[in-house]
Motif scaffolding. Sequence first.
Motif, PDB file in Angstrom:
ATOM      1  N   CYS A 164     -23.100  22.300 -65.304  1.00 17.71           N
ATOM      2  CA  CYS A 164     -22.826  22.275 -63.874  1.00 17.71           C
ATOM      3  C   CYS A 164     -21.413  21.742 -63.676  1.00 17.71           C
ATOM      4  CB  CYS A 164     -23.836  21.387 -63.149  1.00 17.71           C
ATOM      5  SG  CYS A 164     -23.807  19.695 -63.734  1.00 17.71           S
ATOM      6  N   ASP A 165     -20.923  21.869 -62.469  1.00 17.06           N
ATOM      7  CA  ASP A 165     -19.587  21.347 -62.175  1.00 17.06           C
ATOM      8  C   ASP A 165     -19.671  19.858 -61.886  1.00 17.06           C
ATOM      9  OD1 ASP A 165     -18.164  23.756 -62.370  1.00 17.06           O
ATOM     10  OD2 ASP A 165     -18.826  24.350 -60.362  1.00 17.06           O
ATOM     11  N   PRO A 166     -18.586  19.140 -62.152  1.00 12.27           N
ATOM     12  CA  PRO A 166     -18.570  17.737 -61.710  1.00 12.27           C
ATOM     13  C   PRO A 166     -18.506  17.654 -60.192  1.00 12.27           C
ATOM     14  CG  PRO A 166     -16.443  18.350 -62.642  1.00 12.27           C
ATOM     15  CD  PRO A 166     -17.360  19.519 -62.853  1.00 12.27           C
ATOM     16  N   ALA A 167     -18.816  16.476 -59.647  1.00  9.76           N
ATOM     17  CA  ALA A 167     -18.803  16.308 -58.185  1.00  9.76           C
ATOM     18  C   ALA A 167     -17.399  16.539 -57.643  1.00  9.76           C
ATOM     19  CB  ALA A 167     -19.283  14.913 -57.805  1.00  9.76           C
ATOM     20  N   ALA A 168     -16.407  16.043 -58.353  1.00  8.07           N
ATOM     21  CA  ALA A 168     -15.026  16.197 -57.898  1.00  8.07           C
ATOM     22  C   ALA A 168     -14.104  15.742 -59.020  1.00  8.07           C
ATOM     23  CB  ALA A 168     -14.767  15.350 -56.650  1.00  8.07           C
ATOM     24  N   ILE A 169     -12.822  15.992 -58.814  1.00  9.36           N
ATOM     25  CA  ILE A 169     -11.803  15.469 -59.731  1.00  9.36           C
ATOM     26  C   ILE A 169     -10.917  14.534 -58.927  1.00  9.36           C
ATOM     27  CG2 ILE A 169      -9.929  16.006 -61.337  1.00  9.36           C
ATOM     28  CD1 ILE A 169     -12.551  17.313 -62.155  1.00  9.36           C
ATOM     29  N   GLU A 170     -10.735  13.327 -59.441  1.00 10.91           N
ATOM     30  CA  GLU A 170      -9.875  12.339 -58.780  1.00 10.91           C
ATOM     31  C   GLU A 170      -8.603  12.197 -59.609  1.00 10.91           C
ATOM     32  OE1 GLU A 170     -11.619   8.581 -57.116  1.00 10.91           O
ATOM     33  OE2 GLU A 170     -10.520   7.680 -58.776  1.00 10.91           O
ATOM     34  N   MET A 206      -0.675  19.028 -59.911  1.00 10.70           N
ATOM     35  CA  MET A 206      -1.897  18.491 -60.492  1.00 10.70           C
ATOM     36  C   MET A 206      -3.126  19.052 -59.773  1.00 10.70           C
ATOM     37  SD  MET A 206      -1.401  16.258 -62.967  1.00 10.70           S
ATOM     38  CE  MET A 206      -2.801  15.170 -62.945  1.00 10.70           C
ATOM     39  N   ILE A 207      -3.051  19.086 -58.450  1.00 11.13           N
ATOM     40  CA  ILE A 207      -4.212  19.563 -57.691  1.00 11.13           C
ATOM     41  C   ILE A 207      -4.476  21.021 -58.027  1.00 11.13           C
ATOM     42  CG2 ILE A 207      -5.032  20.144 -55.369  1.00 11.13           C
ATOM     43  CD1 ILE A 207      -3.891  17.546 -54.370  1.00 11.13           C
ATOM     44  N   GLN A 208      -3.408  21.796 -58.086  1.00  8.16           N
ATOM     45  CA  GLN A 208      -3.632  23.212 -58.376  1.00  8.16           C
ATOM     46  C   GLN A 208      -4.126  23.431 -59.805  1.00  8.16           C
ATOM     47  OE1 GLN A 208      -0.695  23.678 -55.347  1.00  8.16           O
ATOM     48  NE2 GLN A 208      -0.396  25.729 -56.159  1.00  8.16           N
ATOM     49  N   THR A 209      -3.562  22.667 -60.729  1.00  6.62           N
ATOM     50  CA  THR A 209      -3.982  22.821 -62.120  1.00  6.62           C
ATOM     51  C   THR A 209      -5.461  22.458 -62.287  1.00  6.62           C
ATOM     52  OG1 THR A 209      -1.774  22.146 -62.749  1.00  6.62           O
ATOM     53  CG2 THR A 209      -3.410  22.139 -64.486  1.00  6.62           C
ATOM     54  N   MET A 210      -5.840  21.326 -61.699  1.00  5.03           N
ATOM     55  CA  MET A 210      -7.227  20.898 -61.853  1.00  5.03           C
ATOM     56  C   MET A 210      -8.172  21.841 -61.121  1.00  5.03           C
ATOM     57  SD  MET A 210      -6.645  18.493 -63.826  1.00  5.03           S
ATOM     58  CE  MET A 210      -8.321  18.227 -64.241  1.00  5.03           C
ATOM     59  N   TYR A 215      -8.866  15.606 -55.410  1.00  7.95           N
ATOM     60  CA  TYR A 215      -8.159  14.752 -54.454  1.00  7.95           C
ATOM     61  C   TYR A 215      -7.414  13.640 -55.177  1.00  7.95           C
ATOM     62  CZ  TYR A 215     -11.861  11.320 -55.197  1.00  7.95           C
ATOM     63  OH  TYR A 215     -12.721  10.420 -55.779  1.00  7.95           O
ATOM     64  N   PRO A 216      -6.336  13.156 -54.607  1.00  4.26           N
ATOM     65  CA  PRO A 216      -5.613  12.042 -55.203  1.00  4.26           C
ATOM     66  C   PRO A 216      -6.103  10.681 -54.724  1.00  4.26           C
ATOM     67  CG  PRO A 216      -4.240  13.133 -53.578  1.00  4.26           C
ATOM     68  CD  PRO A 216      -5.591  13.754 -53.490  1.00  4.26           C
ATOM     69  N   LYS A 217      -5.877   9.698 -55.571  1.00  2.71           N
ATOM     70  CA  LYS A 217      -6.151   8.307 -55.203  1.00  2.71           C
ATOM     71  C   LYS A 217      -4.820   7.568 -55.254  1.00  2.71           C
ATOM     72  CE  LYS A 217      -8.285   4.116 -57.092  1.00  2.71           C
ATOM     73  NZ  LYS A 217      -9.217   3.581 -58.076  1.00  2.71           N
TER      74      LYS A 217
END
Lengths: 381, 546
Positions: B270-276, B331-335, B346-348
């Motif tokens: 499955c996919d992860p919930a999100a990428i931070e 980074m956002i586009q790559t991920m 999303y970024p932190k």
Amino acid sequence: MCRLALKSADEPFSPYEMLMAMEAMQEGYDGSGLGLLLRGIEFDDFKLKPNHVILSGIAHTENALQRMADFMGESGYELKYQHEFDMRPGIIETRNRKRFKYVVRVYKTPDWSNLTQDEQELRLTETRLALRKNGEDHGGDLTIFSLWFDVIMIKEVGWPLQIGDGLGLDDDRIKARVVMAQGRQNTNYGINLYACHPFFIQGISTMTNGENTAFIPIKEYLLGRHIPGYLGYHSDSEVFTHILHYTTKVLKLPLEAYKHVITPLKTEELDHHPQGDFLKGLRTACRRLIIDGPNAIIGTLPDETCMLVMDQKKLRPATVGGRPGAWAIASEMCGVDALVPDRDPALDFQPMREHTVIIPPERKELKIWSQFDPFTIPQAA
Amino acid sequence: MVSVRSIYNTPSSLTYHDLPWIITHREDRCTLCGQCTAVCPVGAIYLTYRRQRVPKLDVLKKQRGNEYRHFVGIRQQTDVSKRCIGCGMCSMVCPNEAIGPHPNTNENRSAFVRSQKGDAFKRGGRRNAPGKTILDRISFDRISMLTDPALDAGRHEFNYNTILGRILPPEEYLKRKASGEWIPPTREIFPFIIGSMSFGALSPNMWLGLLQGVAYCNEVLGIPVVMATGEGGCPPWILKSPFLKYIILQIASGYFGWDEIIRAIPEMQCDPAAIEIKYGQGAKPGDGGLLMWFKVSKLIARLRGVPEGVDLPSPPVHQTLYSIEESVMKMIQTMSMAFGFRVPVYPKISGSTSAKAVLNNLVRNPYAGGLLIDGIDGGTGAAYDVSMEATGHPIASNLRECYLDLVAQGRQNEIPLFAAGGIGKNGNVTQNGLAMIMLGASGVHIGKYIMQSAAGCLGNEMGRCNVCNVGICPKGITSQNEKLFRRLDPDDVAQRVVDTFMMIRTETKKIMAPLGRSQSLPIGMSDALGIDDADAAERLKINYIC
């Protein structure tokens, strides 16, 4: 909790009939105000034409009335008719309020033959807003409720029947096919005429009994749309009208979608809905328009369609009843009784949380639509 | 008077009164079992023989003399490297309540000599600023008394979940839905998120316990809790498990662990919930992650692809990139692309007066799935003390300002803002979280609170414990030493995670019900907030109450 009544009939009727119905529900309001919307107008002594529009409001001073008349003339509107209320002094409690003139004037629009319907409607809105601002810039001496093809709005502070008597509404000189009335229970601290239901924008109008606890976030979101007329918000219920406008006019969704915007179904329910995927996305995109608190929302659209929806928990009463040709919606059953006595009360309907009650313009039968039903729009196909 | 040279005394010499914590030991109760000295993580106490001279005077014989009493007792080390950290494990293991640390209410002179061996003081924990926070002082004052009936927190149904991911304006959503275009992914999640704590910072048992608890919340209780990994990857068995959907994978400037993650993508169920994407951390703005060598065990070294026992300082910036605007975009586009545009990215960032600039950049990036802002009260596993104490921006006004900026643009529903940094600092986690939500956050991240609530972390804002960085966590939460982390039973942690989230759920309803809110999370409902400080009220644009 305010009291609400709406009647829609093939045969135009006097708005005074609504005030009698309000009397039947009088425990529920405190005399802090009355709002009336009349649609499908018939004047006793004037015949409306398709290029006529009606301006409703109050000029509190002679100067304001003059400025209003000048502004309309300069904007190319031609005065065709002016309704003179048969005022009976001393009935409406004026206190220190000065009401120079209750305005109901019919204008012929400028030549708009080269404009689309949307453009014409925008012109009317812009004119109404300019007049409203004119009043606000002059210490609030001019209050403008509506400027539309066949809509009259009357709002005043006081006991509904007294206002009707004071304005002589029982003389049958104005009749309408659709009338909305609200007797206010003041929940907004100050009494402001603009805070009086029903609210109006581009022919769309709603009134509510209840409290919208999600008011501030919704208001902030609507203000951010930068759509002409999304302003004011003296009442937490005004956002219901603008959401209906946004749903039907801006997003161009069918009336049934309104319910999905203001009180969307839960995820578990949408998981089993035939259009669950689309509706989940709609719920997310319109998340800031989800209303909260106990509310029954009664509204009308420009084509004389009337509707009633409840909050998600059905925390307010509201009943619809009637017969082919005459239907009534009221916050209390006794209101429906007073408005359409010659109906079969066994067929009255009290909508639950998922229902949208629609009285179509033909007034043959009620349409009761459930949120669990699919509806036809290309995005959801 | 004796000469000074005969007394052992250096510039760094301290007496036990100079230390932040003073051990009180009652010899009359001590059984000399030695458990306290065995358990002390820093070796601050030791068992010692002492001799006491007892003067003796025989009046009848007109003789003076001495007798000597020998006794065994517990003493406190005064060496600054072995100073008592106040964790209180000694009192926890003492069978006779004979020992325990007490905060030194006098001056703490050890603070002046903490710089030893050419290095500045490093520690774990967060800013040591005790007392009520601004969030603690906010009350929910718009009680829905005008109309009845009020809501019943116990019986009515409440919708309190939030959305993570980019949300389209309604017009755009309908247009794209009609034409079948890409719609950014979103997740419906519980608004309290377990914040980024890496597998490496946390012990394997702690991590396992958290994940078990999160899975139980989701699958049994229906509370869609998600947790973030922090930098350092994720054990391969989790990457390939169905539990990955509850996990937000973090990528930070060291890119630790991402070899394993990228290799696992084809095998993910499955996919992860999100990428931070971590650009900054509230506890230590301007610093990258830091895993000190003590904690780089064999397992951690393998996961991160590094040798054992070396310091792992991540650089403060993402390498190879020119500016944060460019970095965020790439980074956002790559991920997004790596996960097929199905996962919110999303970024932190650290709380900062420049947060609005980053936010406005994100608003224009159609792939940005949100923004997490981490305030000065955020925690960390390891950082320089000066970073933790003195750099950063408190979260409340920072987030509020960003939210109002979005409101002014009418974009408040499009980029969800998440807040972190001191939520639940004094235990009022739901109150703090809901206050942030009503100030405009779509949800909050909680790290330190979860360690305290779910695993019994002993740290506080009086400098207690704060040794997460050196891997000697006495509770086994932030240690990679098997002897220590065996103290923590993953099942117990999971139970506490569940207890914590059930409590937060109940308290959320208890706050929402009197406000008359049940249909949606009251994001931005600032009319419900009041504070007894006129300046704070003006800054946050909420009611001043007194």
